[in-house]
Design an enzyme around this catalytic site. Structure first.
Site, short mmCIF file in Angstrom:
data_model
loop_
_atom_site.label_atom_id
_atom_site.label_comp_id
_atom_site.label_asym_id
_atom_site.label_seq_id
_atom_site.Cartn_x
_atom_site.Cartn_y
_atom_site.Cartn_z
N LYS A 276 -2.76 5.81 -3.93
CA LYS A 276 -3.52 6.63 -4.29
C LYS A 276 -3.90 7.88 -4.25
O LYS A 276 -3.00 8.35 -4.75
CB LYS A 276 -4.26 6.78 -2.49
CG LYS A 276 -3.58 5.80 -1.19
CD LYS A 276 -3.81 5.98 -0.10
CE LYS A 276 -3.60 4.42 0.80
NZ LYS A 276 -2.64 4.11 1.58
N TYR B 35 3.19 10.39 -0.25
CA TYR B 35 4.38 9.36 0.67
C TYR B 35 5.90 9.62 -0.24
O TYR B 35 6.53 9.50 0.33
CB TYR B 35 4.11 7.89 0.64
CG TYR B 35 2.89 7.54 1.53
CD1 TYR B 35 1.74 8.47 2.18
CD2 TYR B 35 3.21 6.02 1.35
CE1 TYR B 35 0.86 8.33 2.98
CE2 TYR B 35 1.62 5.73 2.11
CZ TYR B 35 0.45 6.92 2.85
OH TYR B 35 -0.20 6.29 3.23
N ASP C 14 0.75 -1.74 0.23
CA ASP C 14 0.23 0.01 -0.27
C ASP C 14 0.67 1.24 -0.29
O ASP C 14 1.71 1.40 0.39
CB ASP C 14 -0.70 -0.24 1.03
CG ASP C 14 -1.59 1.42 1.32
OD1 ASP C 14 -2.93 1.30 0.92
OD2 ASP C 14 -1.29 2.36 1.58
N HIS D 253 -7.61 9.27 -1.70
CA HIS D 253 -7.11 9.81 -0.41
C HIS D 253 -7.46 10.19 0.02
O HIS D 253 -7.82 9.89 1.79
CB HIS D 253 -5.92 10.40 -0.63
CG HIS D 253 -4.50 9.80 0.61
ND1 HIS D 253 -3.27 10.25 0.34
CD2 HIS D 253 -5.06 9.62 1.43
CE1 HIS D 253 -2.71 9.56 1.35
NE2 HIS D 253 -3.72 9.16 1.87
N1 LIG Z 1 -5.09 7.04 4.07
C1 LIG Z 1 -4.67 7.12 5.06
O1 LIG Z 1 -4.43 8.54 4.85
C2 LIG Z 1 -3.82 6.75 5.73
C3 LIG Z 1 -2.64 7.04 7.16
C4 LIG Z 1 -2.19 6.51 7.52
C5 LIG Z 1 -1.19 5.22 7.13
N2 LIG Z 1 -1.53 4.46 5.92
C6 LIG Z 1 -1.29 3.99 5.73
O2 LIG Z 1 -1.47 2.34 7.33
C7 LIG Z 1 -0.44 2.21 6.89
C8 LIG Z 1 0.28 1.42 8.52
O3 LIG Z 1 -0.17 2.66 9.13
P1 LIG Z 1 0.45 3.46 10.31
O4 LIG Z 1 1.93 3.16 9.43
O5 LIG Z 1 0.56 4.67 10.31
O6 LIG Z 1 0.87 2.59 11.52
P2 LIG Z 1 0.73 1.25 12.90
O7 LIG Z 1 1.26 0.64 11.20
O8 LIG Z 1 -0.06 1.04 12.92
O9 LIG Z 1 1.82 1.09 13.18
C9 LIG Z 1 3.23 1.16 12.65
C10 LIG Z 1 3.89 1.76 14.14
O10 LIG Z 1 3.74 -0.07 14.51
C11 LIG Z 1 5.88 -0.09 14.37
N3 LIG Z 1 5.21 -1.39 14.99
C12 LIG Z 1 5.46 -1.96 13.59
N4 LIG Z 1 5.20 -3.28 13.99
C13 LIG Z 1 5.21 -3.78 15.34
C14 LIG Z 1 5.66 -5.03 16.00
N5 LIG Z 1 4.88 -6.23 15.84
N6 LIG Z 1 6.02 -4.55 17.77
C15 LIG Z 1 5.97 -2.93 18.01
N7 LIG Z 1 5.60 -2.45 17.41
C16 LIG Z 1 5.61 -2.17 15.54
C17 LIG Z 1 6.77 0.76 13.66
O11 LIG Z 1 7.64 1.04 13.75
P3 LIG Z 1 8.64 -0.17 13.55
O12 LIG Z 1 8.62 0.61 11.92
O13 LIG Z 1 10.08 0.89 13.95
O14 LIG Z 1 8.98 -1.29 13.38
C18 LIG Z 1 5.13 1.70 13.86
O15 LIG Z 1 5.55 3.12 14.59
C19 LIG Z 1 0.42 3.02 6.29
O16 LIG Z 1 1.51 2.74 5.88
C20 LIG Z 1 0.14 3.20 5.07
O17 LIG Z 1 0.28 2.35 4.35
C21 LIG Z 1 -2.75 5.25 5.06
#
Ligand SMILES: NC(=O)c1ccc[n+]([C@@H]2O[C@H](COP(=O)([O-])OP(=O)(O)OC[C@H]3O[C@@H](n4cnc5c(N)ncnc54)[C@H](OP(=O)(O)O)[C@@H]3O)[C@@H](O)[C@H]2O)c1
Length: 296
Positions: A74, A49, A44, A107
């Site tokens: 997106k 980004y 994704d 998005h």
């Molecule tokens: N559509 C939208 O508006 C929108 C907005 C936000 C995000 N997104 C999408 O959703 C994806 C995921 O969301 P997100 O990156 O915001 O947040 P998330 O996946 O909820 O959390 C990511 C965080 O958790 C940590 N983490 C991951 N796996 C872990 C584990 N097993 N144990 C402990 N910590 C862990 C990561 O650290 P490390 O990387 O240091 O391991 C990072 O700091 C994004 O990458 C993006 O593709 C979309």
């Protein structure tokens, strides 16, 4: 073994993917290569980004056949309106080194979403995009958008985690045959999701980690997840969620953690809409001055 959801247009999508938000351009290629090595087959990304090129080059270098990967991008607000959206998706394909995309989402629910949607509808009908959807549309906007367009979105990607469970949005999405996809499936850790004692206790019971329990909970609710990590060990941990099943009782206990509010911000807050407008204007100015420099 990976599980799949079937979208309302018949396209199959892995229930677990890898998200590249906040993955720097420098790290992105390595991260996507690692994720593909671990076994992820859904990626994704997004125009805003600024790492589509790195995702594209990682896919090419990985040797994994393109058709084995479910690739999402997106369209960013700046590219809304019919012509710009169409051109921007073609540009995304160039950057991602592919001649088709599996899923393209709008998005954000602002600006000329209808014009942009016409472009996605056309690209979908031409076979350049296999599925089209939306992101950050709250239940009211989602129902409105699904009702007054020729082609209904198949997915809505919204913030979902243990503290913002989107129970109401899920009911409406189910009613309209729209698949919910969780962004920030861990809430990025905000509010202590990884340290939550209830999640910790359940994790200990199953011999799993809190991250695995949270992902399993989403999957058993029928919600697609795209966790992000830049660490390969965590990518592996997050991928290994298909060898256990949470009981109905534990699902209900986790349901009780809901605070039904965003850990980030509300897309219905006018001040946030202004913030998006300002960001679009600033980026446009930067873009224009970069163009002027080039002309020099
Ligand atoms: N559509 C939208 O508006 C929108 C907005 C936000 C995000 N997104 C999408 O959703 C994806 C995921 O969301 P997100 O990156 O915001 O947040 P998330 O996946 O909820 O959390 C990511 C965080 O958790 C940590 N983490 C991951 N796996 C872990 C584990 N097993 N144990 C402990 N910590 C862990 C990561 O650290 P490390 O990387 O240091 O391991 C990072 O700091 C994004 O990458 C993006 O593709 C979309």
């Amino acid at each position: 073994m990976m599980e799949y959801v079937t979208l309302s247009n018949g396209v199959k999508m892995p229930v677990l993917g890898y998200g590249v938000y906040q993955v720097t351009r420098e790290e992105c290629e390595r991260c996507v290569l690692d994720a593909l090595k671990v076994g992820y087959r859904s990626i994704d990304t997004v125009q805003s980004y600024f790492n589509e090129e790195q995702v594209g080059s990682a896919i090419q270098k990985s040797g994994v056949p393109r058709e084995d990967i479910f690739l999402t991008t997106k369209v960013w607000i700046e590219h809304y309106g019919y012509e710009q959206a169409k051109a921007s998706v073609l540009e995304s394909m160039r950057k991602l080194r592919t001649d088709y995309l599996d899923l393209v989402l709008l998005h954000q629910p602002f600006s000329d979403t209808y014009g942009a949607w016409r472009a996605l509808e056309e690209l979908y009908e031409e076979g350049k995009i296999r599925a089209i959807g939306i992101s950050n549309f709250y239940a009211d906007r989602m129902v409105d958008f699904a009702s007054f367009n020729r082609i209904k979105p198949v997915i809505n990607q919204v913030e979902v985690h243990i503290f913002n469970q989107q129970k109401n949005a899920k009911e409406w999405a189910d009613k309209y045959g729209i698949q919910l996809e969780a962004w920030a499936p861990f809430g990025e850790g905000r509010g202590g999701t990884f340290e939550n004692p209830v999640i910790g206790e359940i994790a200990a019971k199953y011999g799993k980690t809190p991250a695995q329990v949270m992902l399993r909970w989403h999957i058993q609710r029928g919600i697609v997840v795209i966790p992000k990590s830049t660490h390969i060990e965590r990518m592996e941990e997050n991928f290994n969620v298909f060898d256990f099943v949470l009981s109905d009782g534990d699902m209900a206990v986790i349901a009780g953690l809901d605070r039904a509010e965003s850990a980030f911000f509300s897309h219905q807050d006018p001040a946030m809409v202004e913030w998006f407008v300002k960001m679009v204007e600033e980026r446009k100015q930067q873009h224009d001055s970069a163009k002027e420099e080039k002309n020099w």
